[in-house]
Design an enzyme around this catalytic site. Structure first.
Site, PDB file in Angstrom:
ATOM      1  N   TYR A 246      23.696  41.663  38.814  1.00  0.00           N
ATOM      2  CA  TYR A 246      23.088  40.314  39.286  1.00  0.00           C
ATOM      3  C   TYR A 246      22.256  40.697  40.365  1.00  0.00           C
ATOM      4  CZ  TYR A 246      26.978  37.372  37.387  1.00  0.00           C
ATOM      5  OH  TYR A 246      27.453  36.843  36.489  1.00  0.00           O
TER       6      TYR A 246
ATOM      7  N   CYS B 111      75.317  52.218  35.136  1.00  0.00           N
ATOM      8  CA  CYS B 111      74.570  52.292  36.273  1.00  0.00           C
ATOM      9  C   CYS B 111      74.378  50.560  36.727  1.00  0.00           C
ATOM     10  CB  CYS B 111      73.157  52.726  35.602  1.00  0.00           C
ATOM     11  SG  CYS B 111      71.903  52.901  36.855  1.00  0.00           S
TER      12      CYS B 111
ATOM     13  N   TYR C  73      24.933  42.742  17.248  1.00  0.00           N
ATOM     14  CA  TYR C  73      23.944  43.254  18.036  1.00  0.00           C
ATOM     15  C   TYR C  73      23.892  44.910  17.854  1.00  0.00           C
ATOM     16  CZ  TYR C  73      21.879  44.579  22.408  1.00  0.00           C
ATOM     17  OH  TYR C  73      21.220  45.414  23.430  1.00  0.00           O
TER      18      TYR C  73
ATOM     19  N   LYS D 248      29.763  38.589  47.612  1.00  0.00           N
ATOM     20  CA  LYS D 248      29.150  39.761  47.744  1.00  0.00           C
ATOM     21  C   LYS D 248      29.792  40.839  46.711  1.00  0.00           C
ATOM     22  CE  LYS D 248      28.563  43.095  51.547  1.00  0.00           C
ATOM     23  NZ  LYS D 248      28.956  44.388  51.027  1.00  0.00           N
TER      24      LYS D 248
ATOM     25  N   CYS E  67      67.278  56.939  34.018  1.00  0.00           N
ATOM     26  CA  CYS E  67      68.834  57.186  34.053  1.00  0.00           C
ATOM     27  C   CYS E  67      69.366  57.209  32.789  1.00  0.00           C
ATOM     28  CB  CYS E  67      69.397  56.448  35.205  1.00  0.00           C
ATOM     29  SG  CYS E  67      71.167  56.066  35.037  1.00  0.00           S
TER      30      CYS E  67
ATOM     31  N   GLU F 182      26.535  33.323  48.544  1.00  0.00           N
ATOM     32  CA  GLU F 182      26.488  34.307  47.390  1.00  0.00           C
ATOM     33  C   GLU F 182      27.845  35.210  47.437  1.00  0.00           C
ATOM     34  OE1 GLU F 182      22.783  36.717  47.382  1.00  0.00           O
ATOM     35  OE2 GLU F 182      21.868  34.844  47.797  1.00  0.00           O
TER      36      GLU F 182
ATOM     37  N   CYS G  45      70.878  60.134  39.005  1.00  0.00           N
ATOM     38  CA  CYS G  45      70.421  58.586  39.258  1.00  0.00           C
ATOM     39  C   CYS G  45      71.127  58.261  40.682  1.00  0.00           C
ATOM     40  CB  CYS G  45      71.025  57.807  38.403  1.00  0.00           C
ATOM     41  SG  CYS G  45      70.752  56.245  38.643  1.00  0.00           S
TER      42      CYS G  45
ATOM     43  N   LYS H 157      33.380  39.077  55.221  1.00  0.00           N
ATOM     44  CA  LYS H 157      34.058  39.939  54.201  1.00  0.00           C
ATOM     45  C   LYS H 157      35.531  39.269  54.121  1.00  0.00           C
ATOM     46  CE  LYS H 157      33.268  43.979  53.586  1.00  0.00           C
ATOM     47  NZ  LYS H 157      32.734  45.196  54.168  1.00  0.00           N
TER      48      LYS H 157
ATOM     49  N   CYS I 181      73.743  55.489  40.104  1.00  0.00           N
ATOM     50  CA  CYS I 181      74.951  55.862  39.745  1.00  0.00           C
ATOM     51  C   CYS I 181      75.424  57.434  39.453  1.00  0.00           C
ATOM     52  CB  CYS I 181      75.241  55.061  38.266  1.00  0.00           C
ATOM     53  SG  CYS I 181      74.203  55.829  37.208  1.00  0.00           S
TER      54      CYS I 181
ATOM     55  N   ASP J   6      30.872  44.055  44.815  1.00  0.00           N
ATOM     56  CA  ASP J   6      31.074  45.318  45.170  1.00  0.00           C
ATOM     57  C   ASP J   6      30.767  46.346  44.194  1.00  0.00           C
ATOM     58  OD1 ASP J   6      32.355  46.906  47.056  1.00  0.00           O
ATOM     59  OD2 ASP J   6      34.285  46.499  46.213  1.00  0.00           O
TER      60      ASP J   6
HETATM   61  S1  IVH Z   1      21.559  40.979  50.488  1.00  0.00           S
HETATM   62  C1  IVH Z   1      18.792  42.145  53.548  1.00  0.00           C
HETATM   63  N1  IVH Z   1      23.206  40.102  48.800  1.00  0.00           N
HETATM   64  O1  IVH Z   1      26.041  44.686  50.188  1.00  0.00           O
HETATM   65  C2  IVH Z   1      19.844  41.938  52.672  1.00  0.00           C
HETATM   66  N2  IVH Z   1      23.640  42.114  49.343  1.00  0.00           N
HETATM   67  O2  IVH Z   1      26.566  45.408  52.940  1.00  0.00           O
HETATM   68  C3  IVH Z   1      20.205  42.939  51.850  1.00  0.00           C
HETATM   69  N3  IVH Z   1      25.739  43.169  48.210  1.00  0.00           N
HETATM   70  O3  IVH Z   1      23.446  47.134  50.346  1.00  0.00           O
HETATM   71  C4  IVH Z   1      21.330  42.703  50.867  1.00  0.00           C
HETATM   72  N4  IVH Z   1      26.111  41.602  47.187  1.00  0.00           N
HETATM   73  O4  IVH Z   1      24.469  46.490  48.225  1.00  0.00           O
HETATM   74  C5  IVH Z   1      23.070  41.230  49.354  1.00  0.00           C
HETATM   75  N5  IVH Z   1      24.760  38.746  47.450  1.00  0.00           N
HETATM   76  C6  IVH Z   1      24.431  39.926  47.796  1.00  0.00           C
HETATM   77  C7  IVH Z   1      24.909  41.152  47.992  1.00  0.00           C
HETATM   78  C8  IVH Z   1      24.682  42.333  48.719  1.00  0.00           C
HETATM   79  C9  IVH Z   1      26.288  42.742  47.521  1.00  0.00           C
HETATM   80  C10 IVH Z   1      25.674  44.522  48.926  1.00  0.00           C
HETATM   81  C11 IVH Z   1      24.213  45.182  48.664  1.00  0.00           C
HETATM   82  C12 IVH Z   1      24.008  45.659  50.317  1.00  0.00           C
HETATM   83  C13 IVH Z   1      25.314  45.773  50.889  1.00  0.00           C
HETATM   84  C14 IVH Z   1      25.317  45.339  52.239  1.00  0.00           C
END
Ligand code: IVH
Length: 674
Positions: free
Chosen positions: A224, A435, A37, A116, A429, A114, A411, A317, A414, A118
Site C-alpha cells: 500500500y 486420568c 491469471y 500503520k 498420557c 491511516e 503423566c 501505536k 495420573c 507492519d
Molecule cells: S508515513 C514522513 N504512513 O512506519 C512519514 N508510515 O515508524 C513517513 N508505516 O518507516 C512514514 N504505515 O515503514 C507512514 N500509513 C503509514 C505507514 C507508515 C506504516 C511505517 C513506515 C515508516 C514507519 C515509521
C-alpha cells in the site's frame, strides 16, 4: 488456419494481466481466479520466449522473477525517508495536536488517518509512468536497490495507468505480507523442518531481501502506498492535501489502503484509532497502530521536521504485542485427549493490553527449537485472541542459574506412562480411563451410542456426576444408586430409575463394543470388531504382542502400539477388571475348528465371468469352507471354477486333468453347505 499475430496477442495478454492485477489490488474487486491469471502468464512467457524482440520493460512476465543477483547495490534517496514519532495514549495525541497548532498557527485543520502497516518501507521511482527503480528505506538516507524483487510484487504497477501522472514521481509505501501468505509459508517451513518466521514483518523483510527474485515472487507480498517523495511535475498538479494525493495515486493504479480516512479533529482521530483497534483481527494483514497526518501540504511545510521525524505526523501505536519477561517455571498440562502441553509460567507482564503470566510452549520440539531454559529472559508475543507465545529466549542476558526444562516421564495428573509416537510432535498420557484430565471425555465416550449406549446418560449428566465426585471411571457408573442420583440437581425419581435400568441393560454387550468403549486411541468401531473376531477373547487380546496385534485386519504398527501400551497399564487393567466385576458380560465368540472345515487342504482357482455371485463373492465362500483360492492352475489345483468366457486357465486345467465346475455346478456345490 487462422494465425494470430504474436505482437497483437502479446499486447492483449499484457493488458489483461495488468487489468486483473489492478482489479484485485487497487479496486479490491477480483474478477478472475488465480488459475486463469497463471494460464495467461504462461502464454505470455511462451510468446516472449519465442519472440524475444517483442518483450517490453513493463511486461507482466517480470512478476515471476529473473536472474539472481550477487549482491544489492546501494541507492541514495533523493529525499531522506523519515520515520515517525509515536504516541501511546489519548493524552499524547492531544499534545501532538496542541504543539502542531502552536507551531503552525493554524487551527481547525483536517487530518488524514491511516493504518500503520507492519511491513517495511520502500521507495518506488516511476519515470514517464514506468517503474524504474525501487529501494529499501535502509538508514533513511541510503537504501538497497531491490528493483528486481519489487517487480515481482503483483500489487505494485510496473506502469502507471492513465496519462496525467508526473514525469518523475517517487511513491513511498509499505511492502507487507498478508496473514494468509504468512501462515502458508510458515506451515510449509515447519513441514520441511525449517524455522518459521516469528511475524509477518520478518517474513516480508526476509522475502524482499532475497538475491533471487524468484523466491520473492513466490512469497505473496503486497503493498500500500502512503506518501510521495520527489515529484517532478511537468504539467500535472499534485493535490495540496495528503488525502487528495493518495486518491491521485490510486487513480494511477497504485494501491492505497481502503481504511484511509479524512477526519476533522482530535476526537475523530481517537475514534478512528478505537475503530481500527476493534477491527484489527478482521484485517487481512498485521498493523501495529494508526498514523495521523496533517492533511494540508502547506500546513506540513509550516510544521517542518525534528530530527528524523516530521512534526506533522504521528503514529498512535496499539499496545505492544511483544514484551520481555522472565520464564519462572514450566508446568505440564494434560488436555482432554491426554496431550501433554508445556506451559510457561512467566513473571506477569503487560502486553497487548492485558497482563500475561502464562504462555504455551507447544511441545518438546518447540522447547528445543527455542533453546529456552528456566530463568531465562524471554520475548513473549500476544496477537489478538491467540494464546500468548514465547518468541525467543534472550540468550545474551542469560543468568548463571538457569535450569533445563525437564519433560516428565509419567503423566503429572495420573502418573500413567507418557508416549510419543514416531513422527508425532505431541506427547500423550495413555491413562485414558483413569486420568483426571481425560476422565470426562473417557466416560462420555464409554456411554455413547456406539459404545455402551446408556440411555439417559448424556454429556451434561456425565459432567455433573464427575464434578460432584460421584464417578471417576466408567466402572463407577455401575455402583450408582437411586439415593446417590437423587442428590443431583434436576434429577427426579423417575429419571433416576430410568437411568439405573439403562445401566443394568447395558451390561450385556459384545466384546467388540467393550473394546471400542475403552476409548483406546485410533481404535474405532471397525478395528474393535476386527480385534474381537480375530482373538475371540479379551484375555487373548491382552496377552498379544505388538507384532501379533498387527496380524489383525486394519491394525498397523501405530494402532498396535496404542493397544499394547493401553493394555499394559495397571490403572487401565484395574478399570477393565472392575467393569467385569460389575457384571459386564458378552456372549462367547465360538471358536470354529479350522481343521474341521470341508475344503481344508484344497486349492481352488476361479476364472471367467460368474453372473450370479461375481468372482470375489465366490472366492469368499470357497475360502470360508477352508480352501485356498489361488490365481493360476497347476497340477496341484483341486478344482477350477470356470465361468463364462473362461480362456487359457480352462485349457490348462483340461490338459492337466484338473476337475472343473461351471457356475451352476458351483452354486449347487455350495448349496450343500448352507
Ligand atoms: S508515513 C514522513 N504512513 O512506519 C512519514 N508510515 O515508524 C513517513 N508505516 O518507516 C512514514 N504505515 O515503514 C507512514 N500509513 C503509514 C505507514 C507508515 C506504516 C511505517 C513506515 C515508516 C514507519 C515509521
Amino acid at each position: 488456419m487462422s494465425t494470430v499475430n504474436p505482437r497483437q496477442r502479446l499486447d492483449v495478454l499484457c493488458q489483461l494481466l495488468n487489468d486483473y492485477n489492478h482489479q484485485y489490488y487497487v479496486l479490491d474487486n477480483p474478477t478472475v481466479p488465480d488459475v486463469e491469471y497463471d494460464r495467461l502468464m504462461r502464454e505470455l512467457q511462451s510468446i516472449e520466449h519465442d519472440n524475444p524482440e517483442l518483450k517490453v520493460a513493463t511486461s507482466p512476465s517480470q512478476r515471476v522473477g529473473g536472474e539472481a543477483l550477487a549482491s544489492f547495490s546501494q541507492i541514495t534517496h533523493l529525499k531522506p525517508m523519515l520515520s515517525l514519532d509515536n504516541a501511546f495514549s489519548d493524552d499524547e495525541m492531544q499534545n501532538f495536536v496542541r504543539r502542531l497548532e502552536e507551531r503552525t498557527g493554524r487551527s481547525n485543520d483536517v487530518f488524514c488517518c491511516e493504518p500503520k502497516l507492519d511491513g517495511l518501507a520502500v521507495s518506488l521511482l516511476y519515470v514517464d509512468g514506468v517503474l524504474t527503480r525501487a529501494a529499501t528505506r535502509g538508514d533513511g538516507l541510503v537504501g538497497e536497490d531491490i528493483t528486481q524483487n519489487v517487480k515481482t510484487i503483483k500489487a505494485i504497477p510496473l506502469q502507471l495507468r492513465g496519462d496525467d501522472f508526473p514525469q518523475r514521481i517517487e511513491i513511498r509505501g509499505e511492502v507487507f505480507m498478508p496473514f494468509a501468505a504468512f501462515n502458508g509459508i510458515n506451515e510449509r517451513a515447519i513441514a520441511h523442518g525449517e524455522k518459521a518466521f516469528a511475524n509477518p514483518r520478518n517474513a516480508a523483510a526476509g522475502s524482499l531481501r532475497q538475491l533471487d527474485s524468484k523466491i520473492t515472487a513466490s512469497r505473496g507480498l503486497s503493498f500500500y502506498a502512503y506518501s510521495t517523495g520527489v515529484v517532478e511535475l511537468e504539467n500535472t498538479p499534485m493535490s495540496d492535501h495528503h488525502y487528495g494525493q493518495l486518491q491521485q495515486l490510486k487513480g494511477w493504479g497504485v494501491p492505497v489502503s481502503p481504511e484511509v480516512k479524512q477526519v476533522k479533529n482530535l476526537a475523530d482521530m481517537i475514534a478512528y484509532y478505537q475503530d481500527i483497534l476493534n477491527r484489527r483481527s478482521e484485517l487481512a494483514y498485521e498493523i501495529d497502530g494508526v498514523v495521523n497526518k496533517l492533511d494540508s501540504i502547506q500546513g506540513q511545510d509550516k510544521a517542518g521536521f525534528v530530527a528524523k521525524a516530521p512534526r506533522w505526523a504521528i503514529a498512535y501505536k496499539f499496545p505492544a504485542q511483544e514484551e520481555m519477561t522472565t520464564l519462572l517455571d514450566v508446568d505440564f498440562q494434560v488436555g482432554r485427549t491426554g496431550s501433554i502441553t508445556p506451559v510457561a509460567r512467566l513473571e506477569p507482564v503487560f502486553v497487548g493490553g492485558v497482563t500475561v503470566s502464562n504462555a504455551t510452549l507447544h511441545n518438546k520440539d518447540e522447547i528445543e527449537r527455542l533453546g529456552v531454559k528456566i530463568g531465562d529472559k524471554v520475548i513473549i508475543r500476544r496477537a489478538g485472541d491467540v494464546i500468548p507465545q514465547i518468541v525467543s529466549a534472550v540468550v545474551a542476558q542469560r543468568p548463571n542459574d538457569t535450569r533445563d526444562i525437564e519433560f516428565p516421564s509419567t503423566c503429572p495428573e495420573c502418573d500413567s506412562a507418557i508416549e510419543r509416537l514416531e513422527g508425532e510432535a505431541v506427547a500423550r498420557c495413555i491413562g485414558g480411563l483413569v486420568c483426571g484430565a481425560q476422565r470426562k471425555e473417557a466416560i462420555k465416550h464409554f456411554s455413547s451410542r456406539k459404545a455402551f449406549d446408556i440411555d439417559g446418560l448424556g454429556d451434561k449428566l456425565v459432567e455433573q456426576l464427575v464434578d460432584e465426585d460421584m464417578i471417576n471411571t466408567p466402572s463407577d457408573l455401575f455402583s450408582l444408586t437411586q439415593e446417590h442420583l437423587l442428590t443431583l440437581e434436576r434429577m427426579g425419581e423417575k429419571k433416576a430409575q430410568k437411568l439405573l435400568s439403562a445401566l443394568e441393560a447395558s451390561k450385556s454387550t459384545t466384546l467388540a463394543k467393550f473394546i471400542y468403549s475403552l476409548g483406546i486411541r485410533e481404535v474405532g468401531e471397525a478395528t474393535a470388531s476386527n480385534l474381537a473376531q480375530f482373538f475371540k477373547t479379551l484375555d487373548k487380546i491382552k496377552a498379544a504382542s505388538v507384532s501379533r496385534l498387527t496380524d489383525v485386519d486394519d491394525v498397523g504398527e501405530i494402532v498396535a502400539k496404542h493397544l499394547y501400551y493401553f493394555l499394559k497399564q495397571p490403572h487401565n487393567l484395574a478399570v477393565i477388571n472392575s467393569l467385569i466385576e460389575a457384571g459386564i458380560h458378552w456372549s462367547v465368540i465360538e471358536e470354529k475348528d479350522a481343521s474341521a472345515l470341508p475344503l481344508v487342504g484344497q486349492t481352488w482357482v476361479i476364472t471367467g465371468t460368474l453372473h450370479t455371485m461375481g468372482r470375489s463373492e465366490a472366492k469368499e465362500k470357497i475360502s470360508a469352507l477352508g480352501a485356498k483360492v489361488a490365481g493360476s492352475v497347476s497340477a496341484k489345483t483341486t478344482m477350477l471354477v470356470a465361468g463364462e468366457k473362461a480362456g487359457s486357465k480352462l485349457t490348462k486345467a483340461t490338459e492337466l486333468g484338473v476337475k472343473t465346475l461351471d457356475e451352476d455346478g458351483l452354486i449347487s456345490f455350495l448349496a450343500q453347505f448352507e
